[in-house]
Design a protein around this motif. Structure first.
Motif, short mmCIF file in Angstrom:
data_model
loop_
_atom_site.label_atom_id
_atom_site.label_comp_id
_atom_site.label_asym_id
_atom_site.label_seq_id
_atom_site.Cartn_x
_atom_site.Cartn_y
_atom_site.Cartn_z
N LEU A 109 0.77 -1.25 -0.04
CA LEU A 109 0.14 -0.08 -0.12
C LEU A 109 0.96 1.22 -0.03
O LEU A 109 1.77 1.20 0.85
CB LEU A 109 -0.84 0.04 1.21
N LEU A 141 0.85 4.95 0.76
CA LEU A 141 0.31 6.01 1.71
C LEU A 141 0.92 7.19 1.40
O LEU A 141 1.91 7.44 2.05
CB LEU A 141 0.03 5.51 2.95
N ILE A 163 -1.18 1.77 -5.01
CA ILE A 163 -0.94 0.41 -4.74
C ILE A 163 0.34 0.05 -5.39
O ILE A 163 0.54 0.31 -6.56
CB ILE A 163 -2.17 -0.53 -5.07
N ALA A 172 3.53 9.06 5.66
CA ALA A 172 3.55 8.49 4.28
C ALA A 172 4.64 7.45 4.36
O ALA A 172 5.60 7.34 5.05
CB ALA A 172 4.11 9.67 3.58
N GLY A 173 4.37 6.61 3.55
CA GLY A 173 5.30 5.31 3.35
C GLY A 173 4.71 4.28 2.62
O GLY A 173 3.41 4.36 2.03
N VAL A 174 5.35 3.21 2.58
CA VAL A 174 4.63 2.12 1.80
C VAL A 174 4.84 0.91 3.07
O VAL A 174 5.47 0.71 3.99
CB VAL A 174 5.82 1.24 0.92
N VAL A 175 3.31 0.17 2.93
CA VAL A 175 3.11 -0.92 3.91
C VAL A 175 3.17 -2.03 2.95
O VAL A 175 2.58 -2.40 2.24
CB VAL A 175 1.72 -0.81 4.37
N PRO A 176 4.33 -2.95 3.30
CA PRO A 176 4.52 -4.13 2.34
C PRO A 176 3.38 -5.27 2.74
O PRO A 176 3.12 -5.50 3.86
CB PRO A 176 5.80 -4.57 2.36
N LEU A 177 2.78 -6.03 1.79
CA LEU A 177 1.88 -7.00 2.03
C LEU A 177 2.87 -8.15 2.24
O LEU A 177 3.84 -8.67 1.64
CB LEU A 177 1.12 -7.24 0.93
N ARG A 178 2.20 -9.00 3.20
CA ARG A 178 2.97 -10.38 3.46
C ARG A 178 2.03 -11.35 3.02
O ARG A 178 0.74 -11.63 2.94
CB ARG A 178 3.18 -10.50 4.79
#
Lengths: 228, 228
Positions: free
Chosen positions: A104, A106, A115, A197-203
């Motif tokens: 994600l 953000l 995304i 702000a940043g990126v939330v990696p999917l696991r």
């Protein structure tokens, strides 16, 4: 015709872009490299298959497998798209799409939320597979696409099961990948805003396999499953 | 007309099945309950949107949001389906599909391999959203669908950004869910085979958020992200 110049050329390493595989937006995110396309396809096993029925679009999730430059989708011989592919001449026009969400994105501004993803879109006619050998190979590919090594460790389909299973083939000709990677792209004037702000990696992964209560005595979890 | 018998009835709790939402195969896996449909939709944020272009199907992954009985999809005003929805009268026929894979079902026989999943398929016309208030609410819903609470913690779209964003609406009228749950369904004569059988549950989640290197000083990871 062996040894003619055209046959000595290496196979093309990319799918030729077509009018419908060149996006109108963010063309920089589109890619046609075969290795990349294969890698995205091989990381998944569920696609969304689109076809037209009575003039309207239908999109269904389904399993797929890949053998070289061919994708296979299977289902009951009673299913509508598979029946239609068997009847259509020359093939049923389909669009097969595979998507992996990687993170994600953000941003400080709602507008720049995004995304990170990798997707492949394949257009083309789907054909009913009637050759028994190709059908058997396709079904093995479908099982191995979900769990590599599994096809050899299960009872193969018998004649009756093969007859009840329809398989359709879609060749990888008109293909594109689309990717978004990297971080946040905020407007310079938004950088001082107090929003995280940043990126939330999917696991992605699997939980402990749950054995069927009726396993034959002494049946152990195979290595290819323990390795998942 | 207030108080007429038809208005005193509670809102229907299920979507009425239609010819195209009743599957030809495994009708026992189909469901029309609104609460169930909403729950499946709200657990995801990426759908596969199908439409017809020049007579052929196109399936693209895209973000969506839900507000009551309406789904919203957004994109650039330059994107093909969104442009088409704006021009189509009465709306662009689309099929929007959301799928969650819950587990791999590994049977002793190749034939009975399956996937545990929950999916929702929505058919209907998509309309261009032109009302500024509805558009703003839809964009908030899109952001909050990905990360609940995020819309309030980001800079809202300004006039220029709103003008560059197309939003289309699809009402939840012709809708079905499809589910497969539970364990392995092997043939009785296969139960003694020495193959491991069972369900491998999928794990979904997020890894540690990666902060943008240029965060304003003192910006902490918000609770709604830590809770993911």
């Amino acid at each position: 015709m062996q040894g003619t110049p055209s046959q000595q050329r290496p196979a093309a390493t990319a799918y030729p872009p077509t009018e419908r595989t060149v996006p109108t937006r963010s063309p920089d995110r589109a890619a046609y490299d075969k290795e990349l396309v294969h890698a995205i396809l091989d990381e998944g096993y569920v696609c969304h298959l689109g076809f037209v029925r009575d003039g309207a679009p239908v999109v269904l999730p389904t399993l797929y497998g890949r053998v070289g430059e061919r994708l296979y989708v299977h289902g009951s011989t009673g299913s509508r798209p598979l029946r239609a592919a068997g009847q259509a001449e020359p093939g049923l026009p389909v669009c097969l799409t595979v998507t992996h969400v990687d993170g994600l994105v953000l941003a400080r501004s709602a507008f720049h939320h995004s995304i990170n993803y990798r997707s492949v879109v394949v257009h083309g006619p789907a054909y009913d597979v009637t050759d028994p050998e190709e059908k058997r190979q396709a079904l093995d590919a479908l099982v191995d696409h979900v769990v590599p090594g599994r096809a050899a460790d299960s009872r193969p389909a018998d004649k009756k099961e093969l007859a009840a299973t329809a398989v359709i083939r879609l060749d990888l000709n008109e293909v594109s990948a689309k990717l978004r990677t990297g971080g946040v792209n905020d407007e310079p004037e938004d950088l001082a805003l107090p929003h995280w702000a940043g990126v939330v990696p999917l696991r992605r992964g699997y939980d402990t396999p749950l054995a069927d209560p009726g396993l034959a005595p002494g049946t152990e979890l195979p290595d290819y499953l323990a390795a998942l």
